[in-house]
Design an enzyme around this catalytic site. Sequence first.
Site, PDB file in Angstrom:
ATOM      1  N   HIS A 103       0.689  -1.059  -0.078  1.00  0.00           N
ATOM      2  CA  HIS A 103       0.004  -0.034  -0.125  1.00  0.00           C
ATOM      3  C   HIS A 103       0.722   1.380  -0.166  1.00  0.00           C
ATOM      4  O   HIS A 103       2.003   1.230  -0.075  1.00  0.00           O
ATOM      5  CB  HIS A 103      -0.843   0.060   1.142  1.00  0.00           C
ATOM      6  CG  HIS A 103      -0.130  -0.122   2.689  1.00  0.00           C
ATOM      7  ND1 HIS A 103       0.564   0.447   3.008  1.00  0.00           N
ATOM      8  CD2 HIS A 103      -0.211  -1.272   3.498  1.00  0.00           C
ATOM      9  CE1 HIS A 103       1.010   0.131   4.262  1.00  0.00           C
ATOM     10  NE2 HIS A 103       0.678  -0.894   4.425  1.00  0.00           N
ATOM     11  N   HIS A 142       4.172   1.548   2.131  1.00  0.00           N
ATOM     12  CA  HIS A 142       5.108   0.707   1.618  1.00  0.00           C
ATOM     13  C   HIS A 142       5.813   1.414   0.415  1.00  0.00           C
ATOM     14  O   HIS A 142       7.101   1.803   0.487  1.00  0.00           O
ATOM     15  CB  HIS A 142       4.909  -0.654   1.068  1.00  0.00           C
ATOM     16  CG  HIS A 142       4.296  -1.568   2.253  1.00  0.00           C
ATOM     17  ND1 HIS A 142       3.141  -2.011   1.928  1.00  0.00           N
ATOM     18  CD2 HIS A 142       4.744  -2.303   3.012  1.00  0.00           C
ATOM     19  CE1 HIS A 142       2.747  -2.717   2.906  1.00  0.00           C
ATOM     20  NE2 HIS A 142       3.798  -3.038   3.537  1.00  0.00           N
TER      21      HIS A 142
HETATM   22  P1  AMP Z   1       4.931  -5.121   6.437  1.00  0.00           P
HETATM   23  O1  AMP Z   1       4.876  -5.651   5.015  1.00  0.00           O
HETATM   24  O2  AMP Z   1       3.509  -4.885   7.288  1.00  0.00           O
HETATM   25  O3  AMP Z   1       5.884  -6.140   7.274  1.00  0.00           O
HETATM   26  O4  AMP Z   1       5.691  -3.708   6.494  1.00  0.00           O
HETATM   27  C1  AMP Z   1       6.853  -3.591   5.645  1.00  0.00           C
HETATM   28  C2  AMP Z   1       7.386  -2.177   6.143  1.00  0.00           C
HETATM   29  O5  AMP Z   1       6.381  -1.209   5.783  1.00  0.00           O
HETATM   30  C3  AMP Z   1       7.673  -1.850   7.686  1.00  0.00           C
HETATM   31  O6  AMP Z   1       8.863  -1.370   7.954  1.00  0.00           O
HETATM   32  C4  AMP Z   1       6.657  -1.206   8.175  1.00  0.00           C
HETATM   33  O7  AMP Z   1       6.805  -0.545   9.246  1.00  0.00           O
HETATM   34  C5  AMP Z   1       6.254  -0.467   7.005  1.00  0.00           C
HETATM   35  N1  AMP Z   1       4.827   0.328   6.907  1.00  0.00           N
HETATM   36  C6  AMP Z   1       3.782  -0.661   7.013  1.00  0.00           C
HETATM   37  N2  AMP Z   1       2.557   0.284   7.043  1.00  0.00           N
HETATM   38  C7  AMP Z   1       3.049   1.584   7.142  1.00  0.00           C
HETATM   39  C8  AMP Z   1       2.678   2.852   7.113  1.00  0.00           C
HETATM   40  N3  AMP Z   1       1.070   3.033   7.115  1.00  0.00           N
HETATM   41  N4  AMP Z   1       3.348   3.897   7.024  1.00  0.00           N
HETATM   42  C9  AMP Z   1       4.630   3.692   6.879  1.00  0.00           C
HETATM   43  N5  AMP Z   1       5.509   2.669   6.941  1.00  0.00           N
HETATM   44  C10 AMP Z   1       4.634   1.436   6.984  1.00  0.00           C
END
Ligand code: AMP
Length: 279
Positions: free
Chosen positions: A35, A38
């Site tokens: 999203h 990312h």
């Molecule tokens: P995930 O795929 O959920 O493991 O997240 C991958 C990376 O994206 C991690 O470093 C998360 O902290 C970051 N991330 C996920 N959601 C957000 C958001 N809304 N804003 C900023 N970074 C995000």
Amino acid sequence: MAKIFMTAENLRDSLTQMRSKGQSIGFVPTMGALHEGHLTLARQALNDCDTCVVSIFVNPKQFAPHEDFDRYPRNLERDTALLESVGVQAIYAPTVDVIYPENFQTSVSVGAVSKPLEGECRPHFFTGVATVVARLLLQVMADKAYFGEKDYQQLQVIKRLQADLAIPTTIIGVPTVREESGLALSSRNAYLTPTERGIALSLQATLKDMSAKYHAGEPVPHIEDWAQQTLLNAGFERVDYMTLRDALTLNPPSAATTSHRVLGAAWLGKTRLIDNMPV
Ligand code: AMP
């Protein structure tokens, strides 16, 4: 076009060539179901570095057996198109046996900063995260790696891991990306029904109010009790924590605390949402 790499060897060969031409490398580890949050990390990596590598790997080691590993959303085609739309050049999409080959026996466990909050609620979680992030950082050997403040405690754990293992990659934290409504973007928002989405808004609104109450001089235990009750009244089924902490240690504030953070985790149906903000 982005190149998709399925093995560490192929990725490493390609990155070695880039480095030999003097190109810098930025790395964004994800679990896919991408999203705007990312994509913001990827844009920042592209802004700072010549090449951006995004990994997509749903890491089984960070899910407990009762958690949502099987139903976690996966869609490599859609993710690839999104990453290409922002100019990402390399996607690393390994299978589980590439990351954890037969006879894999090592786990990385970070100390104090991983113990409170998420560490109490999800005892498997940070060892799973630290193990995969250490492995990915060592495979990619990027100049900089980008992590979201959305997972604030995770960011602190990864900073500790990088420093303690002397991994030669700078860890960069990126502020949380939100919908206009204030809801923090999360792959798990896809699980929410329209009614639950409405209720979910009260998580960030209540964190904001906690911060205001702290500035107004209300005692921390009162603020935390009020916040928990506010979420239950709004329709959350269960609150794991709504708390005001030392922003570096994630422990309750002490005389040594220089900055504070409010953090929350709560359940809407089968979905666990987390959020946090500076105070
Ligand atoms: P995930 O795929 O959920 O493991 O997240 C991958 C990376 O994206 C991690 O470093 C998360 O902290 C970051 N991330 C996920 N959601 C957000 C958001 N809304 N804003 C900023 N970074 C995000």
